[in-house]
Motif scaffolding. Structure first.
Motif, PDB file in Angstrom:
ATOM      1  N   TRP A 173     -71.607  -5.373  50.624  1.00  0.00           N
ATOM      2  CA  TRP A 173     -71.819  -4.573  49.424  1.00  0.00           C
ATOM      3  C   TRP A 173     -70.858  -3.408  49.338  1.00  0.00           C
ATOM      4  CZ3 TRP A 173     -74.074  -6.289  45.344  1.00  0.00           C
ATOM      5  CH2 TRP A 173     -75.040  -7.288  45.450  1.00  0.00           C
ATOM      6  N   VAL A 174     -70.479  -2.846  50.463  1.00  0.00           N
ATOM      7  CA  VAL A 174     -69.482  -1.759  50.437  1.00  0.00           C
ATOM      8  C   VAL A 174     -68.150  -2.276  49.905  1.00  0.00           C
ATOM      9  CG1 VAL A 174     -68.071  -0.246  51.902  1.00  0.00           C
ATOM     10  CG2 VAL A 174     -70.544  -0.352  52.234  1.00  0.00           C
ATOM     11  N   ILE A 175     -67.713  -3.433  50.403  1.00  0.00           N
ATOM     12  CA  ILE A 175     -66.440  -3.996  49.954  1.00  0.00           C
ATOM     13  C   ILE A 175     -66.520  -4.450  48.501  1.00  0.00           C
ATOM     14  CG2 ILE A 175     -64.819  -5.900  50.291  1.00  0.00           C
ATOM     15  CD1 ILE A 175     -65.366  -5.721  53.263  1.00  0.00           C
ATOM     16  N   LEU A 176     -67.634  -5.068  48.119  1.00  0.00           N
ATOM     17  CA  LEU A 176     -67.791  -5.514  46.736  1.00  0.00           C
ATOM     18  C   LEU A 176     -67.714  -4.343  45.757  1.00  0.00           C
ATOM     19  CD1 LEU A 176     -70.604  -8.253  46.778  1.00  0.00           C
ATOM     20  CD2 LEU A 176     -68.234  -8.511  46.052  1.00  0.00           C
ATOM     21  N   LEU A 177     -68.451  -3.288  46.037  1.00  0.00           N
ATOM     22  CA  LEU A 177     -68.469  -2.139  45.137  1.00  0.00           C
ATOM     23  C   LEU A 177     -67.124  -1.423  45.125  1.00  0.00           C
ATOM     24  CD1 LEU A 177     -72.019  -0.696  45.935  1.00  0.00           C
ATOM     25  CD2 LEU A 177     -71.325  -2.052  43.950  1.00  0.00           C
ATOM     26  N   ASN A 178     -66.521  -1.264  46.292  1.00  0.00           N
ATOM     27  CA  ASN A 178     -65.242  -0.556  46.374  1.00  0.00           C
ATOM     28  C   ASN A 178     -64.122  -1.337  45.695  1.00  0.00           C
ATOM     29  OD1 ASN A 178     -62.561  -0.284  48.350  1.00  0.00           O
ATOM     30  ND2 ASN A 178     -63.482   1.667  47.798  1.00  0.00           N
ATOM     31  N   ARG A 179     -63.970  -2.613  46.065  1.00  0.00           N
ATOM     32  CA  ARG A 179     -62.887  -3.429  45.484  1.00  0.00           C
ATOM     33  C   ARG A 179     -63.114  -3.674  43.991  1.00  0.00           C
ATOM     34  NH1 ARG A 179     -58.373  -2.937  47.440  1.00  0.00           N
ATOM     35  NH2 ARG A 179     -59.332  -1.024  48.181  1.00  0.00           N
ATOM     36  N   GLY A 180     -64.369  -3.874  43.605  1.00  0.00           N
ATOM     37  CA  GLY A 180     -64.655  -4.074  42.190  1.00  0.00           C
ATOM     38  C   GLY A 180     -64.336  -2.848  41.367  1.00  0.00           C
ATOM     39  N   TYR A 181     -64.743  -1.678  41.857  1.00  0.00           N
ATOM     40  CA  TYR A 181     -64.460  -0.430  41.140  1.00  0.00           C
ATOM     41  C   TYR A 181     -62.958  -0.192  41.016  1.00  0.00           C
ATOM     42  CZ  TYR A 181     -63.936   4.580  40.374  1.00  0.00           C
ATOM     43  OH  TYR A 181     -63.544   5.814  39.893  1.00  0.00           O
ATOM     44  N   GLN A 214     -51.412  -7.464  46.203  1.00  0.00           N
ATOM     45  CA  GLN A 214     -51.831  -7.370  47.609  1.00  0.00           C
ATOM     46  C   GLN A 214     -52.731  -6.160  47.825  1.00  0.00           C
ATOM     47  OE1 GLN A 214     -48.665  -6.644  50.445  1.00  0.00           O
ATOM     48  NE2 GLN A 214     -49.712  -7.797  52.029  1.00  0.00           N
ATOM     49  N   ASP A 215     -52.416  -5.046  47.182  1.00  0.00           N
ATOM     50  CA  ASP A 215     -53.262  -3.857  47.306  1.00  0.00           C
ATOM     51  C   ASP A 215     -54.643  -4.097  46.704  1.00  0.00           C
ATOM     52  OD1 ASP A 215     -51.245  -2.492  48.563  1.00  0.00           O
ATOM     53  OD2 ASP A 215     -50.525  -1.479  46.757  1.00  0.00           O
ATOM     54  N   LEU A 216     -54.697  -4.797  45.563  1.00  0.00           N
ATOM     55  CA  LEU A 216     -55.983  -5.068  44.923  1.00  0.00           C
ATOM     56  C   LEU A 216     -56.831  -6.029  45.752  1.00  0.00           C
ATOM     57  CD1 LEU A 216     -54.877  -5.447  41.186  1.00  0.00           C
ATOM     58  CD2 LEU A 216     -56.147  -3.546  42.188  1.00  0.00           C
ATOM     59  N   GLU A 217     -56.192  -6.934  46.469  1.00  0.00           N
ATOM     60  CA  GLU A 217     -56.920  -7.934  47.264  1.00  0.00           C
ATOM     61  C   GLU A 217     -57.195  -7.473  48.694  1.00  0.00           C
ATOM     62  OE1 GLU A 217     -54.571 -11.464  47.081  1.00  0.00           O
ATOM     63  OE2 GLU A 217     -55.422 -12.093  45.151  1.00  0.00           O
ATOM     64  N   LEU A 275     -60.487  -8.281  50.888  1.00  0.00           N
ATOM     65  CA  LEU A 275     -61.304  -9.336  50.285  1.00  0.00           C
ATOM     66  C   LEU A 275     -61.554 -10.482  51.259  1.00  0.00           C
ATOM     67  CD1 LEU A 275     -60.191  -9.773  46.561  1.00  0.00           C
ATOM     68  CD2 LEU A 275     -62.222  -8.659  47.474  1.00  0.00           C
ATOM     69  N   TYR A 276     -60.668 -10.632  52.235  1.00  0.00           N
ATOM     70  CA  TYR A 276     -60.859 -11.705  53.218  1.00  0.00           C
ATOM     71  C   TYR A 276     -62.157 -11.524  53.992  1.00  0.00           C
ATOM     72  CZ  TYR A 276     -59.639  -8.515  57.017  1.00  0.00           C
ATOM     73  OH  TYR A 276     -59.640  -7.467  57.911  1.00  0.00           O
ATOM     74  N   LEU A 324     -70.150 -14.759  48.570  1.00  0.00           N
ATOM     75  CA  LEU A 324     -69.474 -15.898  47.943  1.00  0.00           C
ATOM     76  C   LEU A 324     -69.233 -15.654  46.458  1.00  0.00           C
ATOM     77  CD1 LEU A 324     -68.440 -18.830  48.060  1.00  0.00           C
ATOM     78  CD2 LEU A 324     -70.792 -19.570  47.614  1.00  0.00           C
ATOM     79  N   VAL A 325     -70.264 -15.197  45.752  1.00  0.00           N
ATOM     80  CA  VAL A 325     -70.134 -14.945  44.312  1.00  0.00           C
ATOM     81  C   VAL A 325     -69.141 -13.810  44.052  1.00  0.00           C
ATOM     82  CG1 VAL A 325     -71.361 -14.203  42.237  1.00  0.00           C
ATOM     83  CG2 VAL A 325     -72.448 -15.810  43.815  1.00  0.00           C
ATOM     84  N   GLY A 326     -69.278 -12.724  44.810  1.00  0.00           N
ATOM     85  CA  GLY A 326     -68.391 -11.588  44.611  1.00  0.00           C
ATOM     86  C   GLY A 326     -66.943 -11.906  44.937  1.00  0.00           C
ATOM     87  N   TYR A 327     -66.725 -12.667  45.998  1.00  0.00           N
ATOM     88  CA  TYR A 327     -65.355 -13.023  46.386  1.00  0.00           C
ATOM     89  C   TYR A 327     -64.676 -13.849  45.301  1.00  0.00           C
ATOM     90  CZ  TYR A 327     -61.538 -15.269  48.941  1.00  0.00           C
ATOM     91  OH  TYR A 327     -60.300 -15.737  49.325  1.00  0.00           O
ATOM     92  N   ASN A 328     -65.372 -14.866  44.818  1.00  0.00           N
ATOM     93  CA  ASN A 328     -64.775 -15.725  43.789  1.00  0.00           C
ATOM     94  C   ASN A 328     -64.572 -14.984  42.479  1.00  0.00           C
ATOM     95  OD1 ASN A 328     -64.557 -18.714  44.775  1.00  0.00           O
ATOM     96  ND2 ASN A 328     -66.519 -18.014  45.557  1.00  0.00           N
ATOM     97  N   TYR A 329     -65.505 -14.110  42.134  1.00  0.00           N
ATOM     98  CA  TYR A 329     -65.356 -13.347  40.887  1.00  0.00           C
ATOM     99  C   TYR A 329     -64.168 -12.395  40.977  1.00  0.00           C
ATOM    100  CZ  TYR A 329     -66.299 -10.132  37.076  1.00  0.00           C
ATOM    101  OH  TYR A 329     -66.182  -9.343  35.956  1.00  0.00           O
ATOM    102  N   LEU A 330     -64.059 -11.653  42.074  1.00  0.00           N
ATOM    103  CA  LEU A 330     -62.962 -10.699  42.210  1.00  0.00           C
ATOM    104  C   LEU A 330     -61.617 -11.409  42.320  1.00  0.00           C
ATOM    105  CD1 LEU A 330     -64.472  -7.988  44.605  1.00  0.00           C
ATOM    106  CD2 LEU A 330     -63.990  -7.784  42.170  1.00  0.00           C
TER     107      LEU A 330
END
Length: 244
Positions: A39-47, A138-141, A144-145, A206-212
């Motif tokens: 959730w930390v990575i999802l919220l941070n990368r998504g924002y 690359q910076d945006l991703e 994500l791994y 899984l959902v967050g990775y594919n969406y981002l």
């Protein structure tokens, strides 16, 4: 507050954790850590991705309002860095450097003031634009791994808890006599709780990775279109055209 504490203490997950052995507790804590990390990575990368795209669109609007060659545009400083501004500023800097070298080496002593870009120079500018775009993607991703790792690891970690819970159940059944219902329930509680936690970790990852990934891929296509417009504008203004 008391009701909240009672609810937490009566939670099946808390009961399964409190009644499990050392390995069971380690598996529980590992799954909880993976959930927090996800959730930390999802919220941070998504924002950051949404913010970058919105600020890039705003910058493109400001750039469209300007007239003349892109190299003559001044005063487009951005407080918050965004990919479009990085592409624009780096392309402008690279093109001005090439023009300065052409002026120094090609027009020295000729008395001419025209400065042009050769087809090779245009290719260099375009290559530089693609490099900047790749760096921005690359910076945006970044990180994500980890979501892909959680997607693969969490179910297996939950399965490990399931197998361990069943194993401890059979061990208690063989070691104890008489009423073994408590031992059976304790082992099954650990088995089912870790399975649920593993799925709770893996599904959002899984959902967050594919969406981002899809969101960044679409944004990267927009960056490529923006970079192509920059190169086209520079070529139109500074490429020498032979007129027969």
């Amino acid at each position: 507050m008391f009701v909240k504490d009672c609810f937490i203490l009566s939670s099946p997950f808390f009961n399964a954790y409190s009644q499990s052995d050392l390995l069971g507790k380690i598996i529980f804590l590992g799954l909880v850590f993976l959930s927090i990390l996800t959730w930390v990575i999802l919220l941070n990368r998504g924002y950051l991705a949404f913010k970058a795209r919105n600020s890039a669109k705003f910058f493109e609007g400001r750039l469209t309002e300007k007239k003349g060659s892109l190299l003559s545009i001044e005063g487009l400083q951005e407080k918050n860095k965004n990919p479009y501004y990085s592409i624009f500023s780096e392309t402008r800097k690279n093109t001005l450097e090439i023009l300065a070298k052409n002026k120094h080496f090609g027009l020295k002593g000729t008395g001419r003031e025209e400065i042009f870009l050769s087809p090779t120079d245009v290719d260099i500018v375009e290559s530089h634009v693609n490099t900047v775009i790749a760096k921005e993607v690359q910076d945006l991703e970044k990180n994500l791994y980890v979501l892909a790792l959680v997607t693969a690891l969490a179910p297996f970690l939950g399965l490990l808890g399931t197998v361990w819970g069943i194993l401890t159940t059979f061990e208690d059944l063989t070691m104890q006599g008489g009423d073994t219902s408590h031992a059976v329930l304790q082992g099954l509680s650990l088995a089912l709780a870790t399975t649920v936690l593993g799925l709770v970790d893996a599904i959002p990852a899984l959902v967050g990775y594919n969406y981002l990934k899809n969101y960044i891929r679409n944004f990267s296509l927009e960056m490529e279109c923006f970079g192509h417009k920059l190169v086209t504008d520079i070529e139109m203004h500074y490429r020498k055209v032979d007129i027969s």
